[in-house]
Design a protein around this motif. Structure first.
Motif, mmCIF file in Angstrom:
data_model
loop_
_atom_site.group_PDB
_atom_site.id
_atom_site.type_symbol
_atom_site.label_atom_id
_atom_site.label_comp_id
_atom_site.label_asym_id
_atom_site.label_seq_id
_atom_site.Cartn_x
_atom_site.Cartn_y
_atom_site.Cartn_z
ATOM 1 N N PRO A 12 34.131 44.392 34.185
ATOM 2 C CA PRO A 12 34.350 44.613 35.614
ATOM 3 C C PRO A 12 35.283 43.560 36.216
ATOM 4 N N PHE A 49 31.510 49.314 40.308
ATOM 5 C CA PHE A 49 31.097 47.912 40.326
ATOM 6 C C PHE A 49 32.294 47.005 40.616
ATOM 7 N N ARG A 53 32.726 44.540 43.799
ATOM 8 C CA ARG A 53 32.903 43.091 43.583
ATOM 9 C C ARG A 53 34.194 42.577 44.217
ATOM 10 N N TYR A 66 24.110 41.225 46.616
ATOM 11 C CA TYR A 66 24.291 42.271 45.616
ATOM 12 C C TYR A 66 23.041 42.403 44.751
ATOM 13 N N ASP A 68 21.570 44.478 41.726
ATOM 14 C CA ASP A 68 21.942 45.359 40.629
ATOM 15 C C ASP A 68 20.685 45.999 40.056
ATOM 16 N N ARG A 70 20.521 48.205 37.807
ATOM 17 C CA ARG A 70 20.644 48.588 36.392
ATOM 18 C C ARG A 70 19.655 47.839 35.518
ATOM 19 N N ASP A 151 23.332 48.492 43.913
ATOM 20 C CA ASP A 151 24.125 49.175 42.896
ATOM 21 C C ASP A 151 23.186 49.939 41.973
ATOM 22 N N GLU A 152 23.615 51.127 41.576
ATOM 23 C CA GLU A 152 22.799 52.060 40.790
ATOM 24 C C GLU A 152 21.483 52.330 41.524
#
Length: 193
Positions: A12, A49, A53, A66, A68, A70, A151-152
């Motif tokens: 990323p 992602f 970012r 942030y 995440d 995942r 995220d996700e």
């Protein structure tokens, strides 16, 4: 693959110069965080992602947090404790760049400070809404928005003892300095889309 030179870093990206042909999407995302909720959607491994970012790196006037989700992909469920540990880590990262976050923690039950680090009590004392209220106050006092990225976000469906859905309309109606960015992968695509 001796002698091969990669044109793109497969990991990323964090810099605008490393994004390829994504100026329009980046501009839309940065403009979109003026609204209470922004959704970044796309197939897996298409650069969501990286886009988030890079936006975080360019929007230095606001506080970005942030989360995440995942890390919970292989979990059967996400407990409130797991969620708070993730949130605690992000708050501690944010304190490094915005030390004034520590100015009035006594307003948040379940939050304790040790040096320049925050701990969140997961035994039911800490309520996510109270934390959002405190972040709203911080944003008002320092004229900056607080942008919380999930995220996700589809992984949040596994939550047990945690329901973030009611927080979104609460923030929308009451907390003008809090914004949500939700990264969500499309599970498939159809022709013509």
């Amino acid at each position: 693959m001796e002698g091969c030179e990669l044109l793109f870093d497969p990991r990323p990206e964090t810099s605008r110069k490393d994004l390829y042909d994504r100026e329009g999407e980046l501009r839309s995302l940065i403009e979109g965080v003026r609204f209470p909720l922004t959704v970044v959607s796309g197939l897996r491994r298409t650069g969501k992602f990286s886009l988030i970012r890079v936006a975080m790196g360019e929007d230095v006037g606001n506080l970005w947090m942030y989360l995440d989700m995942r890390k919970f992909e292989d979990s059967t469920f996400i407990s409130y404790r797991d969620f708070l540990w993730t949130l605690e880590g992000e708050i501690n990262d944010a304190i490094r760049n915005f030390p004034r976050l520590l100015e009035s923690p006594e307003k948040i039950r379940g939050l304790s400070i040790s040096g320049l680090s925050v701990s969140l009590a997961w035994g039911g004392e800490l309520r996510f809404a109270n934390l959002l209220d405190a972040l709203q106050e911080y944003g008002e006092e320092h004229s900056r928005d607080v942008i919380v990225v999930f995220d996700e976000a589809q992984e949040l469906i596994k939550s047990r003892g945690l329901d973030l859905l009611p927080q979104i309309p609460y923030v929308y109606d009451n907390l003008r300095r809090i914004r949500f960015v939700v990264g969500d992968r499309k599970l498939g695509c159809s022709s013509g889309s």
